[in-house]
Design a protein around this motif. Structure first.
Motif, PDB file in Angstrom:
ATOM      1  N   ILE A 250      38.109  23.048   1.431  1.00 34.31           N
ATOM      2  CA  ILE A 250      37.697  21.856   0.688  1.00 34.31           C
ATOM      3  C   ILE A 250      36.292  21.468   1.133  1.00 34.31           C
ATOM      4  O   ILE A 250      36.030  21.343   2.335  1.00 34.31           O
ATOM      5  CB  ILE A 250      38.659  20.676   0.989  1.00 34.31           C
ATOM      6  N   GLU A 251      35.395  21.281   0.173  1.00 35.76           N
ATOM      7  CA  GLU A 251      34.029  20.862   0.533  1.00 35.76           C
ATOM      8  C   GLU A 251      33.734  19.438   0.112  1.00 35.76           C
ATOM      9  O   GLU A 251      32.952  18.750   0.750  1.00 35.76           O
ATOM     10  CB  GLU A 251      33.025  21.856  -0.041  1.00 35.76           C
ATOM     11  N   ASN A 252      34.384  19.008  -0.968  1.00 37.44           N
ATOM     12  CA  ASN A 252      34.153  17.644  -1.434  1.00 37.44           C
ATOM     13  C   ASN A 252      35.136  16.700  -0.727  1.00 37.44           C
ATOM     14  O   ASN A 252      36.125  16.239  -1.294  1.00 37.44           O
ATOM     15  CB  ASN A 252      34.325  17.588  -2.951  1.00 37.44           C
ATOM     16  N   ILE A 253      34.823  16.423   0.534  1.00 39.77           N
ATOM     17  CA  ILE A 253      35.808  15.779   1.404  1.00 39.77           C
ATOM     18  C   ILE A 253      36.099  14.330   1.004  1.00 39.77           C
ATOM     19  O   ILE A 253      37.263  13.900   1.012  1.00 39.77           O
ATOM     20  CB  ILE A 253      35.322  15.860   2.874  1.00 39.77           C
ATOM     21  N   VAL A 254      35.070  13.598   0.618  1.00 36.25           N
ATOM     22  CA  VAL A 254      35.264  12.179   0.280  1.00 36.25           C
ATOM     23  C   VAL A 254      36.241  12.050  -0.899  1.00 36.25           C
ATOM     24  O   VAL A 254      37.225  11.298  -0.839  1.00 36.25           O
ATOM     25  CB  VAL A 254      33.906  11.509  -0.035  1.00 36.25           C
ATOM     26  N   ASP A 255      35.976  12.798  -1.968  1.00 32.28           N
ATOM     27  CA  ASP A 255      36.858  12.740  -3.141  1.00 32.28           C
ATOM     28  C   ASP A 255      38.257  13.245  -2.807  1.00 32.28           C
ATOM     29  O   ASP A 255      39.263  12.706  -3.270  1.00 32.28           O
ATOM     30  CB  ASP A 255      36.298  13.606  -4.283  1.00 32.28           C
ATOM     31  N   HIS A 256      38.303  14.310  -2.004  1.00 33.51           N
ATOM     32  CA  HIS A 256      39.591  14.895  -1.631  1.00 33.51           C
ATOM     33  C   HIS A 256      40.480  13.870  -0.922  1.00 33.51           C
ATOM     34  O   HIS A 256      41.644  13.677  -1.279  1.00 33.51           O
ATOM     35  CB  HIS A 256      39.363  16.116  -0.732  1.00 33.51           C
ATOM     36  N   LEU A 257      39.896  13.192   0.071  1.00 34.59           N
ATOM     37  CA  LEU A 257      40.701  12.243   0.847  1.00 34.59           C
ATOM     38  C   LEU A 257      41.058  11.006   0.014  1.00 34.59           C
ATOM     39  O   LEU A 257      42.150  10.449   0.149  1.00 34.59           O
ATOM     40  CB  LEU A 257      39.970  11.852   2.135  1.00 34.59           C
ATOM     41  N   ALA A 258      40.148  10.600  -0.881  1.00 32.42           N
ATOM     42  CA  ALA A 258      40.450   9.459  -1.750  1.00 32.42           C
ATOM     43  C   ALA A 258      41.630   9.800  -2.673  1.00 32.42           C
ATOM     44  O   ALA A 258      42.528   8.975  -2.896  1.00 32.42           O
ATOM     45  CB  ALA A 258      39.216   9.086  -2.570  1.00 32.42           C
ATOM     46  N   GLU A 259      41.641  11.018  -3.190  1.00 35.66           N
ATOM     47  CA  GLU A 259      42.737  11.430  -4.079  1.00 35.66           C
ATOM     48  C   GLU A 259      44.053  11.518  -3.305  1.00 35.66           C
ATOM     49  O   GLU A 259      45.117  11.144  -3.809  1.00 35.66           O
ATOM     50  CB  GLU A 259      42.401  12.770  -4.742  1.00 35.66           C
ATOM     51  N   LEU A 260      43.965  12.004  -2.059  1.00 32.77           N
ATOM     52  CA  LEU A 260      45.173  12.057  -1.230  1.00 32.77           C
ATOM     53  C   LEU A 260      45.741  10.645  -1.027  1.00 32.77           C
ATOM     54  O   LEU A 260      46.949  10.417  -1.183  1.00 32.77           O
ATOM     55  CB  LEU A 260      44.863  12.704   0.120  1.00 32.77           C
TER      56      LEU A 260
END
Ligand SMILES: [Zn+2]
Length: 296
Positions: free
Chosen positions: A213-223
């Motif tokens: 995963i490279e787009n960490i901010v979006d990834h964690l927000a979606e989680l």
């Protein structure tokens, strides 16, 4: 150099990964995968030019069977197994861990997980929160990150984090979903762990289920969004005194509809179900709300 090893769990790719890191003292592994895919692990290590005996250090994110089930076999080849203090007694004597899994999986136990044997105490290395481990030219920091499991560690190598299950499951550009198996789910602890991860200044997260995963901010927000969505969905049903058995197909329909909305095909939906069975999250989240209610 970090290599993602696809363990092809249940003959299905992109469900469980192990990670091979080349260091000046030889290869080290993050995650052993389950023993049922140990032959695949050996083969993938071989494809990278190493033998199983070359792997003398194995860092596990937590002791769930899909992450640490083959650690004992690596220890039998001499590897040290690095883990959270809460996981130690279960790795030294896996009887309880195995039997409680057997309550859930029944006769399917061997097909799914293979076998599990005790690891000698001298092969177990307990890692404290924030402890730095040195492997030749590579330094790895262990962060205690509960929420999914009490015995969870996320491993940081420079600007890369190996997140086990605490940063969720994402397969093939599908949604980021939270694995919520019993018995340890703790939403408050999970949120604190995510706050810690956000503060680490990372460029990449390696998910055991599955990939980079490279787009960490979006990834964690979606989680966070989906963890809240799932847990509130279950909370409503818990307050209606619904039983787990009848909820499982409903929850499965709810999550499948979410994935279909995102345009996922049937194969990817199946990969999600193999990596993170939805019935486990029903059981885990029902238990979380029950404990929370009992505590008042
Ligand atoms: Zn897990």
């Amino acid at each position: 150099m970090i290599k993602v090893l696809d363990l092809n769990f249940q003959e299905t790719g992109q469900t469980i990964a192990s990670f091979l890191i080349e260091t000046s003292i030889g290869p080290i592994l993050i995650e052993s995968g389950p023993y049922s895919s140990f032959e695949n692990l050996k083969q993938k290590i071989g494809e990278n030019g190493y033998s199983i005996e070359d792997v003398q250090h194995v860092l596990i994110t937590h002791i769930h069977l899909d992450h640490a089930g083959a650690a004992w076999a690596l220890a039998q080849h001499g590897a040290k197994i690095y883990l959270h203090p809460f996981g130690e007694k279960h790795m030294a004597d896996p009887t309880r861990l195995w039997n409680s899994a057997k309550l859930i999986y029944g006769d399917d136990m061997e097909r799914l997980w293979g076998d599990m044997q005790a690891i000698d105490q001298e092969n177990l290395e307990i890692v404290s929160h924030g402890e730095r481990l040195i492997f030749g030219d590579v330094e790895i920091t262990g962060w205690h990150t509960p929420g999914h499991a009490k015995h969870h560690i996320a491993w940081q190598l420079n600007d890369v984090l190996f997140s086990g299950d605490v940063a969720g499951v994402k397969i093939n550009d599908g949604p980021v979903v939270p694995p919520c198996p019993p018995p340890d789910i703790d939403l408050e602890a999970w949120e604190e762990s995510l706050t810690l991860i956000k503060g680490l200044d990372l460029k990449r997260i390696y998910l055991t289920h599955f990939g980079i995963i490279e787009n960490i901010v979006d990834h964690l927000a979606e989680l966070e969004h989906n963890l809240s969505g799932w847990s509130m969905w279950i909370k409503d049903k818990f307050e209606l005194n619904r039983d787990v058995e009848s909820l499982v197909p409903e929850f499965q329909a709810f999550t499948t509809a979410q994935m279909k909305d995102q345009g996922l095909d049937d194969h990817t939906i199946r990969q999600y179900e193999i990596a993170n069975p939805s019935w486990m999250s029903v059981v885990g989240l029902m238990r979380y709300w029950k404990i929370k209610k009992e505590k008042g």
